[in-house]
Write an enzyme that holds these catalytic residues in place. Structure first.
Site, PDB file in Angstrom:
ATOM      1  N   GLU A 265       0.727  -1.246   0.172  1.00  0.00           N
ATOM      2  CA  GLU A 265      -0.011   0.048   0.018  1.00  0.00           C
ATOM      3  C   GLU A 265       0.978   1.127   0.082  1.00  0.00           C
ATOM      4  O   GLU A 265       1.698   1.368   0.876  1.00  0.00           O
ATOM      5  CB  GLU A 265      -0.859   0.010   1.196  1.00  0.00           C
TER       6      GLU A 265
ATOM      7  N   LEU B 281      -6.507  -1.973  -0.763  1.00  0.00           N
ATOM      8  CA  LEU B 281      -5.854  -1.861   0.634  1.00  0.00           C
ATOM      9  C   LEU B 281      -6.393  -3.190   1.444  1.00  0.00           C
ATOM     10  O   LEU B 281      -7.634  -3.395   1.793  1.00  0.00           O
ATOM     11  CB  LEU B 281      -6.978  -0.839   1.367  1.00  0.00           C
TER      12      LEU B 281
ATOM     13  N   GLU C 186      -4.667  -6.714   3.221  1.00  0.00           N
ATOM     14  CA  GLU C 186      -3.188  -7.298   3.498  1.00  0.00           C
ATOM     15  C   GLU C 186      -3.273  -8.805   3.210  1.00  0.00           C
ATOM     16  O   GLU C 186      -2.378  -9.291   2.967  1.00  0.00           O
ATOM     17  CB  GLU C 186      -2.958  -7.112   5.067  1.00  0.00           C
TER      18      GLU C 186
ATOM     19  N   GLN D 286       2.141  -2.117   5.872  1.00  0.00           N
ATOM     20  CA  GLN D 286       2.267  -0.664   6.125  1.00  0.00           C
ATOM     21  C   GLN D 286       2.609  -0.497   7.656  1.00  0.00           C
ATOM     22  O   GLN D 286       3.819   0.254   7.799  1.00  0.00           O
ATOM     23  CB  GLN D 286       1.186   0.136   5.967  1.00  0.00           C
TER      24      GLN D 286
ATOM     25  N   HIS E 208      -0.162   0.709  15.972  1.00  0.00           N
ATOM     26  CA  HIS E 208       1.061   1.173  15.249  1.00  0.00           C
ATOM     27  C   HIS E 208       2.438   1.089  16.157  1.00  0.00           C
ATOM     28  O   HIS E 208       3.363   1.545  15.779  1.00  0.00           O
ATOM     29  CB  HIS E 208       0.828   2.559  15.036  1.00  0.00           C
TER      30      HIS E 208
END
Ligand code: TPP
Ligand code: TPP
Ligand code: MG
Ligand code: MG
Lengths: 362, 326, 326, 362
Positions: free
Chosen positions: C29, C58, C60, C82, C129
């Site tokens: 992506e 988008l 995975e 990402q 994240h």
């Protein structure tokens, strides 16, 4: 190939307020003036919060966030069509709608400053927090819808997601489950033309996103997402259908992400300024204000007053946010499990001992 | 007290809890008219109807993701993944959402749900039908992982899991499904989650197991007793997360020796964590390295070869003797 | 030798390998015109075009599943996830197919591909994240898992990973992406996969780390040296699967003491496996329990609190001193 | 809701040979007699293998397997349309087609007796082994298709899956990727009406599975899956299109699983005998034999001869299978990684030592 035709399907689009603010009266939804004005206030407040957050972020007073500027009509129009008892199941760019439903402004500030406290909307228990994993929340919406049906509540669910989310497996599984279960769910797609740097036409080859509903024998409709009235109307119709046992609907709101993906993004790498400017000319706020004016509900004086009021409101929220210091450092240990566990408690003690020792050394 | 096998005991718990609590609903593949591929849901669809026993489309992320929503909406879903080999498809929802909702909302929302799945080898099944992936689920904070080992504790732990306010992955050792029967109390019995169980007391060595290896472990303990007179304590973990580290440490402090046996691959398996807990709490009591009997770090072989690779009673006995003789 | 940061070094390796080998393609992506959200793929789309640098939809599972097919079809795909927080979506394809194709077909087919992903905390990022999930990938037989720690080894290990005949999960410590620069040889350098590296020699204690903790570990070693004169050996694992158990054992046999530090949750983390390897090979050399410095078994807190929970140089130093003083 | 129509879509169906074996000559594909007879042989061989395996399984000489009886026309018709250089990417009920492509009969016996040796088709390197995780193989097909395109080969890919697989997220992601990449892939759905116990209409609410192609702006077509000619023709057209840069196609072959899901399944729990009997009357073999007869290619004598030949062939394969004993016990250690690893080798030694010790004790 000569064959038998099995069925035909069509997809349609709706606009009520055009870019110049001209109204298609035959489609104008029935709203009270209070609702009409509330919708405008919601959009304007969201815009102001966005702009203020951008400044805070640039000044290092806030972390990365995803601006919603340009998408206010979609978010607020849909929220207006919902009841308090309906579930609002957002993605990460839906704060305008959450605000309409009573989430406090500080919430988004806290959230984007790294505090789970920003996910607590005590006044609006059916407004769920941000879902970061793209598409994952759609399945929660289906389960919620099913639960409402099962429990005999006539509440429904609206879940929000982007054009990019339509590529995820969870999107597909969610729409299929919802359709099979005829769950009272509105799938509200914010087609803002971009998923970070990927343009809509590289996300999927289908002409519309609305037509993806055909795969599930589900009503799918496209609306002008910068037209708050069309968004309201489409969402309301879908919710009415859902409540009366008619099952789920896919709404594609055609709109635009006027700002960067998040404050960490540089959109000049992948899109032109002309494109962005063309969409600024479709600004949902301008259009809706003209509508209010044409109905005699708005003028320059009221605009100024509202702007001042909103600025003060946002300023006060920022102040409360920045003054807030009561972040219990060991809070994460409170929420691993609902029941106390001795192992977790032992880790908490070790953690607090260390924090204390470090503080006394410092 | 009726004697039941594990399938019957789990079925009993489902019946009991669905009767007791209107909000309990089941969902999964082929759990309705077909009554589950192992017949674990026998009679439930007939009794409670399609409203509470939902045959879903074939989609594991869908099943678990929808169950999360049901739980948020006030139901108590019990989802079935047909075989744990397909559970990786549900992991994004478990790791990304189920385990986090409580913490994400500081307790304002929680996800009381159970995800049942048969796991483990030795049943001559096709690829992906013989895996033991408890270490993967166990590494996720906020997600309880429970593995029963007998009919009685399967029933009592499942009742506890359904009543628990948090998501529980309930891994059922399918090799034990019909392998033996046990008396199960008439009245619903609920065992606390998070506690290991001393299945056999002993002083000379602690044998740590879970799931389908309990029975071979007990057989091995008996064999060692017969051969050597040594008394092996068998500790049945029952809970993978949280792990009852205190029980492990207490036993090893007493015995000074330990063997851990697992069906899963060796590297990064639960056996390693057991050793780490001993390191943390009881290292200085050890008179020998902890014996580790595991599968190997090979891709799970098809069933033609699988028994050569799996722990069994004789191999556990070997490992125990080796550690005793160290 | 140019001095590069880790982003530049990885970018260099991608350039080099795409030039050397026509069959190398990138997919993920925002890796094209946007050059990756961390700019790791800077210049590649411009240079090699959209045919070899594919911006994907988008999804995975789609990215990794399609990469498996590409690899079966003779390409050498390098996929980017990402953020590793989204990698669970790719796990079913990694666990169920990528890791198994070789064994499933007894070597007739294999899946030479790399799945790159930034991982780890301390960068003030949103939920999902900041995770460290190496223990989950590491538990899957047939799947290599590599974690570089410096620009130079990032480049050399990535070259090795791309050339390797099997799937490699390449976890990039994003906290180290731009944290420091290192000289990187002009000519492509390839390091063998599966080997740990002694980053600092010492006799008094073995400090085992990987990824972003290498730097704080070296700082802690220096601090301990300054304070006590004790010499800490820092072992940088580099490979998570297979794990270089020999290097761990050799070092601990020499030093008799060990501390392992990890960013991941404690329970079932890689630190536990390190302890288990010491138990297997070097227990009797230990003069103290292995010190474990880990994250806690809580859901990864948002970044407002994260630094309180993560290991850092001072905390590593504390743990080392504690184990030295045992 | 008055709106603008954005587009219409339609889905069609094809049948060439009806249930009585009547031919629609305008659609009859061009095939050589050798191909026509080969197709029949393939179907008959598959049926015989199935029946033989069922006996072996019932006698405890074989593990669980998934019979393909009833689906031979779909599997073999599609395989016939493929070139050797095309990739055959099956699910777990596609042995008829694999046989057509040269997979040895022993392969399926070995596979279902728990040996990876059953996945080795050395004579047909582009025939992939069974995929057990429903839907996962569709993405491999997309990657393979892309690789063929990238390498300039004019090979294409056909991937097979059931009606149940259309519910998986990977189905959606695969069709979307294939469409965006315009990959030369044919998605061949064996709609056999059941996914274990779940009937087709509870799997998804769409009237057809073919219409799911609309979500990806992809051609979607339904064929009578018990009509080998229609299957051949539809697959051939899709492959031709794929090869000439026209991108992917979704084919829904409407057929029926005449037997149990697997030998571990009891279909009387969830479906009626009448339903099954009705579908037996649509047996693809009977219909196709009538077609051959009507073309003067077949008669009772040839049928008997072929049956005898096939029985002998299957019998010989069973014999080879049952005599096979060369299963290297430590083979799994050979295939963890392509490069030797010292840790794996140490485990191999420990494993072999144990095996040896156990053998010497026994
Ligand atoms: C599963 C997953 N993959 C990747 C990301 C990283 N990511 C965050 S937002 C985004 C793009 C989302 O696009 P879209 O769905 O159109 O929503 P928008 O950002 O336009 O509102 C990506 C790739 C993520 N959050 N989740
Ligand atoms: C991901 C996954 N979930 C569950 C299963 C168990 N399972 C095997 S076959 C099957 C039904 C498949 O139905 P369908 O796709 O229609 O194929 P058919 O069996 O009819 O050929 C199920 C649920 C599986 N193999 N993979
Ligand atoms: Mg978007
Ligand atoms: Mg089917």
């Amino acid at each position: 190939m000569p064959t038998t035709e099995l069925g035909t399907f069509s997809v349609s689009s709706m606009q009520i307020l055009d870019e110049e603010g001209r109204l298609d009266e035959s489609l104008e939804p029935e709203l009270t003036d209070e609702q009409r004005l509330g919708l405008y206030r919601g959009m304007l407040l969201a815009r102001e919060v966005d702009q203020r957050m951008l400044k805070l972020q640039r000044q290092g007073r806030l972390g990365t966030f995803a601006p919603s500027t340009g998408q206010e009509a979609s978010s607020c129009g849909a929220a207006l069509a919902m009841r308090e008892s309906d579930w609002f199941v957002p993605s990460f760019r839906e704060f305008p709608g959450a605000l309409m439903r009573g989430a406090p402004i500080e919430a988004t500030l806290l959230y984007h400053n790294g505090y789970e406290e920003g996910n607590v909307f005590d006044g609006s228990p059916r407004t769920l927090p941000v879902a970061v994993i793209v598409g994952s929340q759609l399945l929660h919406a289906v389960g919620l819808g099913h639960a409402m049906k099962q429990k005999g509540e006539d509440s429904a669910v609206v879940t929000f997601f982007g054009d990019g989310a339509t590529s995820q497996g969870d999107f597909h599984e969610a729409l299929n489950f919802a359709s099979v279960w005829q769950a009272p769910v509105v799938f509200f797609c914010q087609n803002n033309q971009w998923a970070i740097s990927l343009p809509r036409d590289k996300q999927t080859r289908s002409r519309t996103l609305a037509q993806k509903a055909i795969a599930y024998e589900m009503p799918g409709v496209q609306v002008d997402g910068n037209d708050a009235l069309a968004v309201y109307r489409a969402t309301k119709e879908a919710l009415d259908r859902a409540r009366s046992g008619g099952g789920p609907t896919l709404i594609e709101a055609v709109t635009y992400r006027l700002m960067m993906h998040t404050t960490a993004d540089d959109p000049t790498k992948y899109r032109t300024e002309e494109e962005v400017q063309a969409w600024w000319r479709k600004d949902p706020l301008v259009r809706y204000r003209r509508y209010l004016e044409s109905r005699g509900l708005w003028d320059g004086g009221r605009q100024e007053a509202l702007e001042a009021e909103i600025r003060a409101e946002v300023e006060a929220a920022v102040k409360r946010f920045e003054e807030r210091k009561d972040f219990k450092i060991d809070e994460p240990f409170d929420h691993v499990f609902g029941a106390r566990d001795q192992g977790i408690e032992a880790q908490r003690r070790a953690f607090l001992d260390r924090i204390e020792a470090e503080a006394s050394r410092a | 007290m009726p004697k039941l096998n594990m399938v019957q005991a789990i079925n009993l718990a489902l019946h009991e809890e669905m009767e007791r609590d209107e909000s309990v609903v089941l969902l999964g593949e082929d759990i309705g008219p077909d009554e589950g591929v192992f017949r674990v849901t026998a009679g439930l669809w007939k009794k409670f109807g399609a409203r509470r026993v939902l045959d879903t489309p074939l989609a594991e992320s869908g099943i678990v993701g929808a169950a999360i929503g049901m739980a948020l909406g006030g139901l108590r879903p019990v989802a079935e993944i047909q075989f744990s080999g397909f559970s990786m498809l549900a992991l994004p929802q478990l790791e990304g959402n189920a385990s986090r909702y409580r913490s994400r909302t500081q307790g304002r929302h929680s996800v009381p749900m159970v995800v049942r799945m048969p796991y483990g080898g030795g049943v001559r099944a096709l690829e992906h039908h013989s895996e033991s992936k408890e270490a993967i689920f166990g590494h996720i904070p906020g997600l309880r992982v429970v593995i029963p080992s007998t009919p009685r504790n399967a029933r009592a732990l499942l009742l506890a899991a359904i009543r628990d306010p948090d998501p529980v992955v309930f891994m059922e050792p399918k090799h034990s499904y019909r392998a033996f029967k046990e008396e199960v109390p008439e009245e619903p019995e609920v065992m606390p989650l998070g506690k290991a169980h001393v299945a056999l007391e002993g002083e000379d060595l602690t044998l740590v197991v879970w799931g389908a290896l309990l029975r071979p472990a007990l057989a091995a303990a008996q064999a060692v007793r017969d051969a050597r007179g040594a008394r092996v304590e068998v500790l049945d973990l029952l809970s993978i997360n949280p792990l009852d580290g205190e029980a492990i440490a207490a036993s090893v402090k007493k015995t000074g020796r330990c063997v851990v046996a697992q069906e899963a691959a060796r590297h990064l398996g639960l056996g390693s964590e057991v050793i780490a807990r001993i390191n943390d709490e009881a290292l200085m009591y050890l008179e020998a390295p902890v014996g580790r009997l595991t599968h190997f770090d090979v891709v799970t072989p098809y069933f033609g070869r699988e028994l050569s690779y799996m722990p069994n009673a004789a191999r556990i006995e070997e490992a125990v003797l080796e550690t005793l003789d160290f």
